[in-house]
Design a protein around this motif. Structure first.
Motif, PDB file in Angstrom:
ATOM      1  N   ILE A   5       0.833  -1.205   0.000  1.00  0.00           N
ATOM      2  CA  ILE A   5       0.000   0.000   0.000  1.00  0.00           C
ATOM      3  C   ILE A   5       0.869   1.258   0.000  1.00  0.00           C
ATOM      4  CG2 ILE A   5      -1.602   1.369   1.404  1.00  0.00           C
ATOM      5  CD1 ILE A   5      -2.949  -1.239   2.196  1.00  0.00           C
ATOM      6  N   GLY A   6       1.943   1.234   0.784  1.00  0.00           N
ATOM      7  CA  GLY A   6       2.868   2.367   0.801  1.00  0.00           C
ATOM      8  C   GLY A   6       3.490   2.613  -0.565  1.00  0.00           C
ATOM      9  N   LEU A   7       3.849   1.528  -1.258  1.00  0.00           N
ATOM     10  CA  LEU A   7       4.423   1.647  -2.605  1.00  0.00           C
ATOM     11  C   LEU A   7       3.411   2.258  -3.567  1.00  0.00           C
ATOM     12  CD1 LEU A   7       6.653   1.002  -4.709  1.00  0.00           C
ATOM     13  CD2 LEU A   7       5.575  -1.246  -4.983  1.00  0.00           C
ATOM     14  N   LEU A   8       2.186   1.797  -3.515  1.00  0.00           N
ATOM     15  CA  LEU A   8       1.137   2.314  -4.405  1.00  0.00           C
ATOM     16  C   LEU A   8       0.875   3.801  -4.150  1.00  0.00           C
ATOM     17  CD1 LEU A   8      -1.389  -0.676  -4.348  1.00  0.00           C
ATOM     18  CD2 LEU A   8       0.255  -0.079  -6.148  1.00  0.00           C
ATOM     19  N   ILE A   9       0.904   4.203  -2.889  1.00  0.00           N
ATOM     20  CA  ILE A   9       0.723   5.621  -2.556  1.00  0.00           C
ATOM     21  C   ILE A   9       1.865   6.454  -3.131  1.00  0.00           C
ATOM     22  CG2 ILE A   9       0.696   7.294  -0.667  1.00  0.00           C
ATOM     23  CD1 ILE A   9      -0.777   5.198   1.011  1.00  0.00           C
ATOM     24  N   ALA A  10       3.086   5.946  -3.021  1.00  0.00           N
ATOM     25  CA  ALA A  10       4.253   6.671  -3.551  1.00  0.00           C
ATOM     26  C   ALA A  10       4.160   6.822  -5.069  1.00  0.00           C
ATOM     27  CB  ALA A  10       5.539   5.935  -3.176  1.00  0.00           C
ATOM     28  N   ILE A  11       3.733   5.754  -5.754  1.00  0.00           N
ATOM     29  CA  ILE A  11       3.684   5.773  -7.218  1.00  0.00           C
ATOM     30  C   ILE A  11       2.544   6.631  -7.750  1.00  0.00           C
ATOM     31  CG2 ILE A  11       3.291   4.354  -9.280  1.00  0.00           C
ATOM     32  CD1 ILE A  11       4.720   2.066  -7.877  1.00  0.00           C
ATOM     33  N   GLY A  16       8.855 -10.450  13.540  1.00  0.00           N
ATOM     34  CA  GLY A  16       9.252 -10.126  12.166  1.00  0.00           C
ATOM     35  C   GLY A  16       9.009  -8.678  11.825  1.00  0.00           C
ATOM     36  N   THR A  17       7.846  -8.153  12.218  1.00  0.00           N
ATOM     37  CA  THR A  17       7.514  -6.759  11.922  1.00  0.00           C
ATOM     38  C   THR A  17       8.366  -5.793  12.726  1.00  0.00           C
ATOM     39  OG1 THR A  17       5.218  -7.414  11.465  1.00  0.00           O
ATOM     40  CG2 THR A  17       5.644  -5.080  11.808  1.00  0.00           C
ATOM     41  N   ALA A  18       8.534  -6.080  14.015  1.00  0.00           N
ATOM     42  CA  ALA A  18       9.350  -5.209  14.862  1.00  0.00           C
ATOM     43  C   ALA A  18      10.788  -5.145  14.364  1.00  0.00           C
ATOM     44  CB  ALA A  18       9.317  -5.713  16.312  1.00  0.00           C
ATOM     45  N   GLY A  19      11.284  -6.267  13.827  1.00  0.00           N
ATOM     46  CA  GLY A  19      12.633  -6.275  13.287  1.00  0.00           C
ATOM     47  C   GLY A  19      12.733  -5.511  11.984  1.00  0.00           C
ATOM     48  N   ALA A  20      11.704  -5.648  11.130  1.00  0.00           N
ATOM     49  CA  ALA A  20      11.741  -5.004   9.804  1.00  0.00           C
ATOM     50  C   ALA A  20      11.472  -3.510   9.877  1.00  0.00           C
ATOM     51  CB  ALA A  20      10.708  -5.666   8.894  1.00  0.00           C
ATOM     52  N   LEU A  21      10.712  -3.077  10.889  1.00  0.00           N
ATOM     53  CA  LEU A  21      10.423  -1.649  11.047  1.00  0.00           C
ATOM     54  C   LEU A  21      11.710  -0.846  11.182  1.00  0.00           C
ATOM     55  CD1 LEU A  21       7.349  -1.627  13.445  1.00  0.00           C
ATOM     56  CD2 LEU A  21       7.540  -0.296  11.336  1.00  0.00           C
ATOM     57  N   GLY A  22      11.832   0.192  10.389  1.00  0.00           N
ATOM     58  CA  GLY A  22      13.010   1.045  10.481  1.00  0.00           C
ATOM     59  C   GLY A  22      14.056   0.762   9.430  1.00  0.00           C
ATOM     60  N   ASP A  23      14.016  -0.450   8.827  1.00  0.00           N
ATOM     61  CA  ASP A  23      14.974  -0.753   7.767  1.00  0.00           C
ATOM     62  C   ASP A  23      14.807   0.258   6.641  1.00  0.00           C
ATOM     63  OD1 ASP A  23      16.912  -1.945   6.286  1.00  0.00           O
ATOM     64  OD2 ASP A  23      15.786  -3.760   5.803  1.00  0.00           O
ATOM     65  N   ALA A  24      13.542   0.490   6.251  1.00  0.00           N
ATOM     66  CA  ALA A  24      13.242   1.566   5.314  1.00  0.00           C
ATOM     67  C   ALA A  24      13.195   2.867   6.106  1.00  0.00           C
ATOM     68  CB  ALA A  24      11.902   1.307   4.633  1.00  0.00           C
ATOM     69  N   GLY A  25      14.049   3.794   5.775  1.00  0.00           N
ATOM     70  CA  GLY A  25      14.058   5.076   6.466  1.00  0.00           C
ATOM     71  C   GLY A  25      15.278   5.321   7.322  1.00  0.00           C
ATOM     72  N   SER A  26      15.968   4.261   7.735  1.00  0.00           N
ATOM     73  CA  SER A  26      17.159   4.452   8.565  1.00  0.00           C
ATOM     74  C   SER A  26      18.317   4.992   7.724  1.00  0.00           C
ATOM     75  CB  SER A  26      17.579   3.123   9.196  1.00  0.00           C
ATOM     76  OG  SER A  26      18.845   3.256   9.820  1.00  0.00           O
ATOM     77  N   PRO A  27      18.973   6.055   8.167  1.00  0.00           N
ATOM     78  CA  PRO A  27      20.112   6.598   7.414  1.00  0.00           C
ATOM     79  C   PRO A  27      21.274   5.619   7.286  1.00  0.00           C
ATOM     80  CG  PRO A  27      19.314   8.187   9.017  1.00  0.00           C
ATOM     81  CD  PRO A  27      18.634   6.886   9.328  1.00  0.00           C
ATOM     82  N   ALA A  28      21.317   4.608   8.195  1.00  0.00           N
ATOM     83  CA  ALA A  28      22.431   3.657   8.196  1.00  0.00           C
ATOM     84  C   ALA A  28      22.080   2.337   7.522  1.00  0.00           C
ATOM     85  CB  ALA A  28      22.869   3.384   9.633  1.00  0.00           C
ATOM     86  N   SER A  29      20.888   2.244   6.937  1.00  0.00           N
ATOM     87  CA  SER A  29      20.439   0.987   6.348  1.00  0.00           C
ATOM     88  C   SER A  29      20.898   0.832   4.902  1.00  0.00           C
ATOM     89  CB  SER A  29      18.907   0.914   6.401  1.00  0.00           C
ATOM     90  OG  SER A  29      18.427  -0.178   5.649  1.00  0.00           O
ATOM     91  N   VAL A  43      13.536  10.119   4.341  1.00  0.00           N
ATOM     92  CA  VAL A  43      12.229  10.634   4.743  1.00  0.00           C
ATOM     93  C   VAL A  43      11.091  10.029   3.912  1.00  0.00           C
ATOM     94  CG1 VAL A  43      10.781  12.692   4.926  1.00  0.00           C
ATOM     95  CG2 VAL A  43      13.153  12.768   5.721  1.00  0.00           C
ATOM     96  N   PRO A  44      11.197  10.019   2.565  1.00  0.00           N
ATOM     97  CA  PRO A  44      10.119   9.396   1.775  1.00  0.00           C
ATOM     98  C   PRO A  44       9.893   7.925   2.110  1.00  0.00           C
ATOM     99  CG  PRO A  44      11.495  10.759   0.372  1.00  0.00           C
ATOM    100  CD  PRO A  44      12.192  10.678   1.691  1.00  0.00           C
ATOM    101  N   THR A  45      10.976   7.157   2.270  1.00  0.00           N
ATOM    102  CA  THR A  45      10.806   5.730   2.552  1.00  0.00           C
ATOM    103  C   THR A  45      10.301   5.490   3.969  1.00  0.00           C
ATOM    104  OG1 THR A  45      13.175   5.567   3.110  1.00  0.00           O
ATOM    105  CG2 THR A  45      12.521   5.001   0.861  1.00  0.00           C
ATOM    106  N   PHE A  46      10.700   6.355   4.893  1.00  0.00           N
ATOM    107  CA  PHE A  46      10.180   6.222   6.265  1.00  0.00           C
ATOM    108  C   PHE A  46       8.670   6.433   6.278  1.00  0.00           C
ATOM    109  CE2 PHE A  46       8.821   7.712  10.379  1.00  0.00           C
ATOM    110  CZ  PHE A  46       9.530   6.915  11.267  1.00  0.00           C
ATOM    111  N   ILE A  47       8.212   7.476   5.612  1.00  0.00           N
ATOM    112  CA  ILE A  47       6.781   7.803   5.608  1.00  0.00           C
ATOM    113  C   ILE A  47       5.960   6.720   4.915  1.00  0.00           C
ATOM    114  CG2 ILE A  47       5.058   9.407   4.691  1.00  0.00           C
ATOM    115  CD1 ILE A  47       7.128  11.642   5.087  1.00  0.00           C
ATOM    116  N   HIS A  48       6.428   6.266   3.755  1.00  0.00           N
ATOM    117  CA  HIS A  48       5.617   5.361   2.944  1.00  0.00           C
ATOM    118  C   HIS A  48       5.680   3.901   3.387  1.00  0.00           C
ATOM    119  CE1 HIS A  48       5.768   8.878   0.248  1.00  0.00           C
ATOM    120  NE2 HIS A  48       4.591   8.444  -0.141  1.00  0.00           N
ATOM    121  N   TYR A  49       6.696   3.543   4.173  1.00  0.00           N
ATOM    122  CA  TYR A  49       6.824   2.134   4.551  1.00  0.00           C
ATOM    123  C   TYR A  49       6.726   1.869   6.050  1.00  0.00           C
ATOM    124  CZ  TYR A  49       8.124   1.806  -0.305  1.00  0.00           C
ATOM    125  OH  TYR A  49       8.091   1.903  -1.666  1.00  0.00           O
TER     126      TYR A  49
END
Length: 438
Positions: free
Chosen positions: A203-209, A380-393, A417-423
């Motif tokens: 859904i985040g990807l579709l919103i971005a596109i 799984g979700t708690a681990g994946a959260l932040g991968d998109a949006g982290s400056p060090a990822s 910032v865009p990836t943090f918001i959308h994902y």
């Protein structure tokens, strides 16, 4: 003070201050051990003994890194770039901009998805594939924030959902760390548990596109980068490369080992001659170096988890949290997801976050009587959260490396910032829903 909270806080603060993640984990583990009543000697011994738990994951990363660099030298990235340019030129030099934009977005999305599961080369394809088409994207006035969002989706969603390539490693980490924390699971349940959270990313990807970045964006500096031609692509070499990818996938599925899968792929490149013997050592070493940092983080994170488990404060944290939340499952689930977001944002690696949070979240989730599928989804979700949006990822650093070749793409404002918001926001919402309904 609770040793677990103190250790995680020290690690987070140091990570946010841009201290190397390995050092932050090491210092956090030592601090937590001392606060938890362990002597310095016992803390170091426990930390050292826990390192072995991440060894297989680190070796998997090293071999995949070598495999990725070897594949990148066979001509497949050049072939993909040339194919994209060829299709775009058929549209009369951007007259049909809509179709041209669609082709670029679709091609980059598919390559990013394949890079995690089918062709496990991770971010190695981005500096090879993206810079040659920057000029075309400028002509089409394609917003690079959209491309960053597309690439980051492809670098995250597949490993979260699909148990192949890097996805197998992620699922294996989840299963191993949950078992170590007291809850044995079947890895086959992980894709089902992660289906709803992954839907949030879609859904985040579709919103971005279709909403956020559909409008044209001008880039003033148009540096035309030399296009890749098809003349140097050896079709026989491409065939052997595809064969090596098939071999890696088949062996991984049969043995349930990414190490054996990567080894099979590398050996196929050797035997068929797609990887020259005189170049093999340099290429494989470069590839292992590419993934070495992630491997060290994984190993250190296991030592960190071992220390905080040895303090015995996990049980105290679980009991006090359960009492504080007064059985409020919805609030407990959201709190744990937010903690996962903070940790991953700080260290930049969802793979390294799992060993840290599993030791705390599994007992707490059991205390709140969440189902096994819900706990899998939570971890799984708690681990994946932040991968998109982290400056060090890697999921943000990779896209920026490809899109900023002409200095017109800012890492923080145009990628993070865009990836943090959308994902992260959809993943947080849909992850919470999954925990509550499963």
């Amino acid at each position: 003070m609770n040793a677990v909270i103190f250790a995680v806080a020290v690690m987070l603060v140091l990570s946010l201050l841009r201290v190397n993640v390995v050092f932050a984990l090491l210092i956090g583990a030592i601090s937590g051990g001392l606060v938890g009543g362990l002597s310095l000697t016992n803390t170091i011994t426990t930390f050292t003994e826990g390192l072995g738990g991440g060894a297989s994951i680190a070796l998997s990363y090293a071999l995949l890194g070598g495999f990725a660099v070897a594949i990148s030298k066979t001509g497949i990235p050049e072939l993909l770039v040339a194919s994209i340019l060829k299709m775009i030129k058929k549209d009369g030099d951007t007259e049909k901009t809509g179709l041209a934009k669609t082709l670029i977005i679709l091609a980059l999305l598919l390559m990013a998805v394949f890079s995690q599961n089918l062709i496990p080369i991770h971010i190695a394809f981005i500096p090879l594939l993206v810079p040659p088409i920057i000029h075309v994207m400028n002509l089409l006035r394609l917003d690079r924030r959209l491309i960053a969002s597309v690439l980051t989706f492809g670098l995250t969603a597949p490993y979260i959902l699909l148990p192949y390539g890097f996805g197998f490693i992620f699922h294996e980490i989840v299963a191993i760390q949950m078992e170590a924390a007291g809850l044995a699971i079947d890895m086959k349940d992980i894709p089902f548990a992660m289906l709803i959270p992954t839907a949030g990313l879609v859904i985040g990807l579709l919103i971005a596109i279709f909403i956020s970045y559909r409008k044209p964006r001008e880039y003033t500096q148009d540096i035309k980068i030399e296009e890749t031609a098809l003349t140097n692509v050896n079709k026989k070499l491409i065939f052997f490369t595809v064969l090596s990818l098939i071999a890696a996938l088949v062996v991984q599925i049969q043995t349930e080992s990414m190490i054996m899968g990567a080894l099979a792929g590398i050996l196929t490149l050797y035997v068929t001659g797609a990887l020259k013997w005189k170049e093999a050592d340099i290429l494989l070493t470069d590839g292992m170096r590419l993934m070495a940092f992630i491997g060290f983080v994984m190993i250190t994170a296991n030592g960190f988890a071992s220390v905080i488990q040895a303090t015995g404060d996990i049980e105290l944290l679980v009991a006090s949290s359960s009492s504080l939340l007064e059985g409020n499952k919805a609030l407990a689930a959201m709190l744990m997801l937010l903690i996962g977001l903070l940790i991953t944002m700080g260290i930049g690696s969802s793979f390294a976050t799992i060993p840290i949070i599993a030791a705390i979240f599994v007992p707490l989730a059991i205390e709140f009587e969440f189902s096994t599928l819900a706990i899998i989804s939570l971890i799984g979700t708690a681990g994946a959260l932040g991968d998109a949006g982290s400056p060090a990822s890697d999921s943000t650093l990779g896209p920026t490396a490809g899109l900023n070749v002409d200095g017109q793409h800012n890492h923080i404002w145009d990628t993070c910032v865009p990836t943090f918001i959308h994902y992260n926001i959809p993943l947080l919402v849909f992850g919470w829903i999954a925990v509550m309904v499963l």
